[in-house]
Design a protein around this motif. Structure first.
Motif, PDB file in Angstrom:
ATOM      1  N   VAL A   1     -76.938 -27.617  29.501  1.00 55.17           N
ATOM      2  CA  VAL A   1     -75.590 -27.645  30.131  1.00 55.17           C
ATOM      3  C   VAL A   1     -75.321 -26.471  30.742  1.00 55.17           C
ATOM      4  CG1 VAL A   1     -73.043 -28.076  29.553  1.00 55.17           C
ATOM      5  CG2 VAL A   1     -75.032 -29.270  28.395  1.00 55.17           C
ATOM      6  N   LEU A   2     -74.528 -26.625  32.081  1.00 57.45           N
ATOM      7  CA  LEU A   2     -73.843 -25.642  32.983  1.00 57.45           C
ATOM      8  C   LEU A   2     -72.685 -26.005  32.742  1.00 57.45           C
ATOM      9  CD1 LEU A   2     -75.212 -23.705  35.744  1.00 57.45           C
ATOM     10  CD2 LEU A   2     -73.114 -24.976  36.106  1.00 57.45           C
ATOM     11  N   GLY A   3     -71.825 -25.499  31.868  1.00 55.77           N
ATOM     12  CA  GLY A   3     -70.415 -25.721  32.026  1.00 55.77           C
ATOM     13  C   GLY A   3     -70.237 -25.382  30.467  1.00 55.77           C
ATOM     14  N   LEU A   4     -69.648 -26.440  29.780  1.00 59.61           N
ATOM     15  CA  LEU A   4     -68.926 -26.618  28.445  1.00 59.61           C
ATOM     16  C   LEU A   4     -69.847 -27.560  27.633  1.00 59.61           C
ATOM     17  CD1 LEU A   4     -67.315 -25.695  25.833  1.00 59.61           C
ATOM     18  CD2 LEU A   4     -65.846 -27.449  26.860  1.00 59.61           C
TER      19      LEU A   4
ATOM     20  N   VAL B   1     -81.237 -24.866  41.546  1.00 60.67           N
ATOM     21  CA  VAL B   1     -81.410 -24.569  40.039  1.00 60.67           C
ATOM     22  C   VAL B   1     -81.026 -25.555  39.208  1.00 60.67           C
ATOM     23  CG1 VAL B   1     -80.874 -22.793  38.378  1.00 60.67           C
ATOM     24  CG2 VAL B   1     -81.452 -22.029  40.778  1.00 60.67           C
ATOM     25  N   VAL B   2     -79.874 -26.179  39.245  1.00 57.39           N
ATOM     26  CA  VAL B   2     -79.307 -27.234  38.343  1.00 57.39           C
ATOM     27  C   VAL B   2     -80.445 -28.186  38.230  1.00 57.39           C
ATOM     28  CG1 VAL B   2     -77.389 -28.913  38.144  1.00 57.39           C
ATOM     29  CG2 VAL B   2     -77.021 -26.641  38.260  1.00 57.39           C
ATOM     30  N   ALA B   3     -80.849 -28.834  39.417  1.00 58.70           N
ATOM     31  CA  ALA B   3     -81.910 -30.007  39.402  1.00 58.70           C
ATOM     32  C   ALA B   3     -83.128 -29.310  38.866  1.00 58.70           C
ATOM     33  CB  ALA B   3     -82.173 -30.224  40.980  1.00 58.70           C
ATOM     34  N   ARG B   4     -83.484 -28.346  39.281  1.00 61.28           N
ATOM     35  CA  ARG B   4     -84.787 -27.918  38.825  1.00 61.28           C
ATOM     36  C   ARG B   4     -84.945 -27.667  37.200  1.00 61.28           C
ATOM     37  NH1 ARG B   4     -86.347 -22.440  38.182  1.00 61.28           N
ATOM     38  NH2 ARG B   4     -84.690 -21.956  39.784  1.00 61.28           N
TER      39      ARG B   4
ATOM     40  N   VAL C   1     -77.162 -30.481  32.725  1.00 59.94           N
ATOM     41  CA  VAL C   1     -76.002 -31.547  32.924  1.00 59.94           C
ATOM     42  C   VAL C   1     -74.791 -30.551  33.365  1.00 59.94           C
ATOM     43  CG1 VAL C   1     -74.261 -32.857  31.679  1.00 59.94           C
ATOM     44  CG2 VAL C   1     -76.626 -33.204  31.083  1.00 59.94           C
ATOM     45  N   LEU C   2     -74.189 -30.922  34.491  1.00 59.66           N
ATOM     46  CA  LEU C   2     -73.092 -30.030  35.246  1.00 59.66           C
ATOM     47  C   LEU C   2     -71.687 -30.421  34.874  1.00 59.66           C
ATOM     48  CD1 LEU C   2     -72.540 -27.746  37.164  1.00 59.66           C
ATOM     49  CD2 LEU C   2     -72.527 -29.699  39.011  1.00 59.66           C
ATOM     50  N   GLY C   3     -71.008 -29.788  33.967  1.00 62.88           N
ATOM     51  CA  GLY C   3     -69.656 -30.241  33.671  1.00 62.88           C
ATOM     52  C   GLY C   3     -69.460 -29.905  32.054  1.00 62.88           C
ATOM     53  N   LEU C   4     -68.882 -30.939  31.446  1.00 59.63           N
ATOM     54  CA  LEU C   4     -68.500 -30.995  30.188  1.00 59.63           C
ATOM     55  C   LEU C   4     -69.682 -32.052  29.228  1.00 59.63           C
ATOM     56  CD1 LEU C   4     -64.543 -31.523  30.396  1.00 59.63           C
ATOM     57  CD2 LEU C   4     -65.835 -29.390  30.102  1.00 59.63           C
TER      58      LEU C   4
END
Length: 141
Positions: free
Chosen positions: A98-101, A66-69, A73-76
């Motif tokens: 963003v998935l994170g902050l 899902v993140v790729a699709r 951006v994963l993280g901060l």
């Protein structure tokens, strides 16, 4: 229009956390307290963090897909005046995912944020000044 995939050097600390509130039944809470009392966990929060990480781990592959699709951006992800000024000088706008902050520095003027940020999608937490939040209100998803 540019989808941002890089971070800047001035980022919030990775150890920062977001507080959440959950409701538990008395039996579940009692079982957690028993495990804490028996030394399996340091405290209730330790148990809950461990349980959440374990459950998220069991869905690891689905989360990666899902993140790729969704091109997240994963993280901060932290945005400064200098970074947004470069985007503005290039005549571009950002689609922040963003998935994170995601955070916008406190000194970023609301007008600069409005001129350079087309949309913001954050799964996690978004930190920005009240003025920037107001300027981007219709663009935050």
């Amino acid at each position: 229009m540019t989808a941002l995939t890089t971070t800047t050097t001035s980022t919030p600390r990775a150890s920062d956390t977001e507080k959440i509130t959950i409701n538990l039944g008395y039996v579940d809470l009692g079982q957690i307290d028993l495990l804490v009392a028996e030394g399996f966990y340091t405290n209730r929060s330790d148990f809950i963090r461990t349980a959440i990480r374990s459950h998220l781990g069991s869905h690891g592959e689905a989360l990666r897909q899902v993140v790729a699709r969704k091109m997240l951006v994963l993280g901060l992800q932290h945005f400064t005046v200098a970074h947004l000024s470069r985007v503005q000088a290039a005549g571009e706008t950002l689609q922040i995912r963003v998935l994170g902050l995601a955070s916008i520095a406190p000194d970023v003027p609301a007008e600069l944020a409005a001129d350079t940020i087309e949309s913001i999608t954050v799964l996690g937490a978004f930190h920005a000044s009240p003025a920037v939040r107001a300027a981007l209100a219709g663009r935050i998803h």
